[in-house]
Scaffold this active site. Structure first.
Site, PDB file in Angstrom:
ATOM      1  CG  ASP A 124      -1.974   1.149   1.093  1.00 13.48           C
ATOM      2  OD1 ASP A 124      -2.354   1.548  -0.010  1.00 13.48           O
ATOM      3  OD2 ASP A 124      -2.353   1.662   2.146  1.00 13.48           O
ATOM      4  CB  CYS A 133     -13.162  11.155  -1.497  1.00 15.44           C
ATOM      5  SG  CYS A 133     -13.277   9.455  -0.886  1.00 15.44           S
ATOM      6  CB  CYS A 159     -18.468   4.166  -3.945  1.00 16.16           C
ATOM      7  SG  CYS A 159     -16.782   4.055  -3.294  1.00 16.16           S
ATOM      8  CB  CYS A 210     -19.893   2.797  -7.368  1.00 16.53           C
ATOM      9  SG  CYS A 210     -19.328   2.973  -9.072  1.00 16.53           S
ATOM     10  CB  CYS A 251     -20.422   9.440  -4.292  1.00 19.08           C
ATOM     11  SG  CYS A 251     -19.196  10.511  -3.503  1.00 19.08           S
TER      12      CYS A 251
END
Length: 390
Positions: free
Chosen positions: A149, A229, A259, A209, A213
């Site tokens: 990640d 976001c 989402c 999705c 949002c």
């Protein structure tokens, strides 16, 4: 994150055939709890760098400066490790036991994103990836490096190129086996293993999705503006949260699963295996009042071992105050009022916002008279001056 190379095994003079190596590695990966393993080449994502640069040029990364710092390396794994011949991509399911959107109907509780309700996946996956990489190194004598990640490696495009799934319209990876609930990890190696076929896009005309949002963070399908976001705002963003996003945040205090949760491919995810460490539930959606009472020490104790701890007490309490203001429950007033003088400006500002939404005009005026004269932070003063009463 990149880990140290698991070892320094000498070159094997007669390694097994590469199809046998790949098959054995896949079996070990499944035994370790990985849902899927697929293989690609470091040069399999030639468009990723260009798309990243466009994303950064538009400023859609917000305050995530770390994305710019290694942008040239991030777009091409060969810049990260020129000797790498193979990229082994692995996915581990973290499918929830219940629909995470159900908690939106419990406004006195703070919703924690599904991935963060368990042991930190960085630690869980790193350990398992190092074990797999070590077995590959011992078997072949080839060099290996492990990534989870945070290194400048674009896992989602690589996972799509390897055939784990495809990047959906929400920009996250979607798998026909695990839906939108996959942690991704990578092993880069100098071993030459046969690559798999990329997965094609199966989103079709679906736009669930995008429609789900709350803050309209998708300017277009397959595009994300992180600045809008909720996951970015509640986790990555270190400052004050703009007023336009506060009501849409609702009671989401750490991340947002909307989402992901509405993806129809989740029906194939199945139930998480109880023995899999990455999916062991360690905390539920906690009461807002409990979280707002935490000092730094208590916060660290409450969330130790989970991704929530890394974000820190101030940002999480800031988010809880937004949720409290949205709850419109006067039972939360004592908790909110206690934070009007908090040492952290981001906490004080949201305490003012929440207090204005919960308290009577007379109580707000009295609190302002008490706190405003000594307030030095301009954003907190602005909340006292222009916050909305209702």
């Amino acid at each position: 994150m990149q880990t140290d190379t698991p070892g320094s095994a000498p070159k094997t003079t007669n390694p097994p055939p590469r199809d046998a190596i790949k098959r054995a590695l896949g079996e070990r990966a499944r035994a370790a709890g990985f849902e899927i393993m697929r293989i690609t080449r470091p040069g399999a994502i030639p468009q990723a760098g260009e798309r990243l640069m466009a994303f950064l040029a538009d400023g859609r990364h917000g305050t995530m400066d770390w994305m710019e710092a290694n942008a040239d390396r991030r777009g091409d794994p060969r810049q990260l490790w020129p000797e790498a011949c193979t990229v082994i991509m692995l996915g581990m399911s973290y499918a929830p036991e219940r629909d995470p959107m159900e908690a939106l109907g419990e406004p006195l509780r703070g919703i924690v994103s599904t991935y963060a309700k368990r042991a930190d996946y960085h630690d869980v996956m790193k350990r398992k990836l190092k074990e797999l990489a070590g077995s590959l190194e011992r078997e072949t004598g080839e060099a290996v490096k492990v990534f989870v990640d945070t290194a400048p490696l674009m896992e989602k495009p690589l996972a799509a190129a390897a055939g784990l799934g495809w990047q959906g319209k929400h920009t996250n990876l979607v798998s026909r086996d695990a839906g939108s609930w996959l942690f991704l990890g990578a092993i880069l190696t100098t071993a030459d293993l046969e690559p798999d076929t990329p997965e094609r896009d199966h989103c079709g005309s679906c736009s669930r999705c995008l429609d789900a949002c709350p803050t309209k963070a998708f300017p277009a399908p397959y595009q994300l503006d992180a600045r809008r976001c909720i996951a970015y705002l509640t986790i990555e963003h270190k400052g004050h949260i703009a007023e336009e996003f506060r009501e849409p945040i609702g009671n989401r205090i750490f991340g947002c699963d909307d989402c992901l949760a509405v993806c129809p491919w989740n029906k194939f995810a199945g139930e998480a295996r109880e023995a899999r460490l990455s999916t062991r539930i360690e905390l539920d959606d906690p009461p807002l009042a409990d979280l707002m009472a935490l000092d730094d020490t208590a916060f660290r104790l409450r969330f130790r071992g989970t991704p929530v701890k890394r974000t820190g007490r101030d940002r999480v309490v800031r988010n809880c105050l937004i949720a409290a203001g949205n709850a419109r429950d006067t039972g939360l007033l004592p908790s909110v009022a206690s934070l009007l003088g908090d040492p952290a400006p981001i906490v004080r500002a949201m305490a003012v916002w929440a207090y204005r939404r919960l308290a009577s005009p007379e109580a707000v005026a009295a609190a302002r008279n008490l706190h405003y004269p000594g307030e030095l932070d301009p954003d907190v003063r602005k909340e006292w001056d222009t916050g909305t009463t209702s």
